[in-house]
Design a protein around this motif. Sequence first.
Motif, PDB file in Angstrom:
ATOM      1  N   LEU A   1       6.048 -42.818  35.968  1.00  0.00           N
ATOM      2  CA  LEU A   1       5.996 -43.047  37.419  1.00  0.00           C
ATOM      3  C   LEU A   1       7.235 -42.476  38.104  1.00  0.00           C
ATOM      4  O   LEU A   1       7.154 -41.897  39.201  1.00  0.00           O
ATOM      5  CB  LEU A   1       5.874 -44.551  37.704  1.00  0.00           C
ATOM      6  CG  LEU A   1       4.567 -45.213  37.252  1.00  0.00           C
ATOM      7  CD1 LEU A   1       4.634 -46.715  37.458  1.00  0.00           C
ATOM      8  CD2 LEU A   1       3.377 -44.629  38.023  1.00  0.00           C
ATOM      9  N   HIS A   2       8.385 -42.643  37.438  1.00  0.00           N
ATOM     10  CA  HIS A   2       9.631 -42.106  38.004  1.00  0.00           C
ATOM     11  C   HIS A   2       9.577 -40.581  38.090  1.00  0.00           C
ATOM     12  O   HIS A   2       9.959 -39.974  39.109  1.00  0.00           O
ATOM     13  CB  HIS A   2      10.814 -42.547  37.138  1.00  0.00           C
ATOM     14  CG  HIS A   2      12.142 -42.121  37.653  1.00  0.00           C
ATOM     15  ND1 HIS A   2      12.713 -40.927  37.293  1.00  0.00           N
ATOM     16  CD2 HIS A   2      13.006 -42.719  38.542  1.00  0.00           C
ATOM     17  CE1 HIS A   2      13.873 -40.787  37.909  1.00  0.00           C
ATOM     18  NE2 HIS A   2      14.082 -41.874  38.667  1.00  0.00           N
TER      19      HIS A   2
ATOM     20  N   ALA B   1       7.293 -39.531  40.762  1.00  0.00           N
ATOM     21  CA  ALA B   1       7.889 -39.722  42.091  1.00  0.00           C
ATOM     22  C   ALA B   1       8.959 -38.690  42.384  1.00  0.00           C
ATOM     23  O   ALA B   1       9.326 -38.501  43.544  1.00  0.00           O
ATOM     24  CB  ALA B   1       8.487 -41.122  42.185  1.00  0.00           C
ATOM     25  N   HIS B   2       9.490 -37.998  41.356  1.00  0.00           N
ATOM     26  CA  HIS B   2      10.567 -37.033  41.559  1.00  0.00           C
ATOM     27  C   HIS B   2      10.163 -35.599  41.222  1.00  0.00           C
ATOM     28  O   HIS B   2      11.026 -34.729  41.106  1.00  0.00           O
ATOM     29  CB  HIS B   2      11.782 -37.419  40.690  1.00  0.00           C
ATOM     30  CG  HIS B   2      12.491 -38.648  41.162  1.00  0.00           C
ATOM     31  ND1 HIS B   2      12.051 -39.918  40.879  1.00  0.00           N
ATOM     32  CD2 HIS B   2      13.613 -38.805  41.922  1.00  0.00           C
ATOM     33  CE1 HIS B   2      12.861 -40.814  41.424  1.00  0.00           C
ATOM     34  NE2 HIS B   2      13.822 -40.164  42.071  1.00  0.00           N
TER      35      HIS B   2
ATOM     36  N   ARG C   1      13.333 -35.345  47.093  1.00  0.00           N
ATOM     37  CA  ARG C   1      14.008 -36.617  46.826  1.00  0.00           C
ATOM     38  C   ARG C   1      14.928 -36.504  45.616  1.00  0.00           C
ATOM     39  O   ARG C   1      16.079 -36.950  45.648  1.00  0.00           O
ATOM     40  CB  ARG C   1      12.954 -37.698  46.607  1.00  0.00           C
ATOM     41  CG  ARG C   1      13.533 -39.070  46.317  1.00  0.00           C
ATOM     42  CD  ARG C   1      12.403 -40.063  46.147  1.00  0.00           C
ATOM     43  NE  ARG C   1      12.911 -41.396  45.831  1.00  0.00           N
ATOM     44  CZ  ARG C   1      12.147 -42.455  45.586  1.00  0.00           C
ATOM     45  NH1 ARG C   1      10.814 -42.318  45.624  1.00  0.00           N
ATOM     46  NH2 ARG C   1      12.684 -43.623  45.308  1.00  0.00           N
TER      47      ARG C   1
END
Length: 537
Positions: free
Chosen positions: A347-348, A351-352, A363
């Motif tokens: 997920l990290h 998200a990046h 981000r």
Amino acid sequence: MTPSTDNSALDFLRLSSKRRPVARFVVAATVLACILLVAFAAWFIWTTRQAQIAQTAIATSNVARMVGAQVESAMKTTNMALANVAERVEHDGTSPAALARLQAHLVELTHTTPELHGIFVYGEDGAWLATSLHQTIVGNNADRAYFQYHRERPGREIHVAHPVRSRSTGIWVLPVSRRIDHADGSFAGVVLVTLKVNFFEKIYDELDVGRTGTVLLALDDGTVVYRRPFDEKVIGTNLSHGVVFQAIRNKTAGADFLTATVDKIERLYSYRRVDRFAFVIAVGQTKDELLGDWKRSSLLIGAVTLLIAALFTLFARKLVRQITIRDRLDQTLRAYSEDLQRDNLGLHELAHTDKLTQLANRRRFDEMLDHEWRRALRSKAPLALILIDVDYFKKYNDHYGHPAGDACLHSVAGVLTDRLNRTGDLPARYGGEEFAVILPATDLQGAMAVAERIRQEILGLRIAHVQSPFEIVTASFGVASFEPDGKDSLTTADLVVRADTQLYQAKAAGRNRACGEAFSAAGVGAGVNSGERQASQ
């Protein structure tokens, strides 16, 4: 190998690195304990064996010494009797009266000396002159070996002949003789003393050498005088080639394990020579008999040792099994935890990461730029930033369509990924058709070299772009390198602004080029412009 053994081995291999040393220690400690236990038991068994052999050797040696003393005593008595009779004959002569007195004297001597079988006096022709036996004197002994020995050799020494059957009684005797001389030294006859072989039997049968032990009395030329257990066929045989005589050939006394020539039984023999007389004595106790008690106690000790080792092994196996079960539970819990962490990491990353180019997104770029900026301030190392803009991308999208535009951006992103090999370098999608590259510990010259290499690689893609004056896809580069000088009045925004300014200058100068500058809190350094020639060349 059994299935249980396979499973145990697999369980051991599946142990975690944290628990495996503990299991190895348990196994190693158990193996070491078992080895030490077995080694101690083996050492104890061996030392008791050697002690038993040493004790038996001492006992048989004492018996041999006692037998030797008895033989030596009998021979001294015999020697005295021979000297006494020879002197009488030489002094009194052989007249009928002298022989009568001699006959009575011989009888008296044999009565007072039980080991003597008889005493005989022979004339120079071998005829019987006198005897201690109560019978008529007949016969001639000139053919006997002892008679011939003294007739041919002058001297007063005694001679011990081979055992023979007595012509007078038919029993086995050991002849011991001495020469009688005339006044002029010529041969006058022989005095003979015969020792009863069964006299030795009565003594040796009382010796404790075990049920299958043996006592051997022989002449030093190997001729058997007596052997226990008694066998008449052995008396008088020659054993000079036997192991006992081979062992004692150059020794006065000793002890060895030897296999008897007579009965092929291995015994521990103690052997010795009799001082002053030509006799050899050997006392033997069978190996099986002397080590019988030792074997039984050794078997018991061995069984107990193996039982204790088995208990150690069983305990260690149960302990390792408990360690394995606990480790398996820990691994299961850890696997669940790792799955959760992996999901969180996914997920990290999601998200990046930019979905189209698979580069870091804006981000992630902002986080890493802030991180590298602080590290540059701490280490006083330069930090470079490259901003990249695909030239005339709006026209490319309008002419070729958005799918082709996405493919173009993906190809440019591939160039960034392939050309940035250092661990700390970060390529990112900055927005739209713009890309950014963070270069830690890189000065302006190094950053410009990286920008120029990427520019050339983009040209090498040869992506057609009819709406561009270069007719292929190109990119413009803005490079800024921050050099810390101990002051922290600037921020990451200043680095981005500087790079963006250089990107604007590259576009203003005709695109498809890189412009850059180095700066610090104290002021701006010199700018650099590369890629002045057009890609169409």
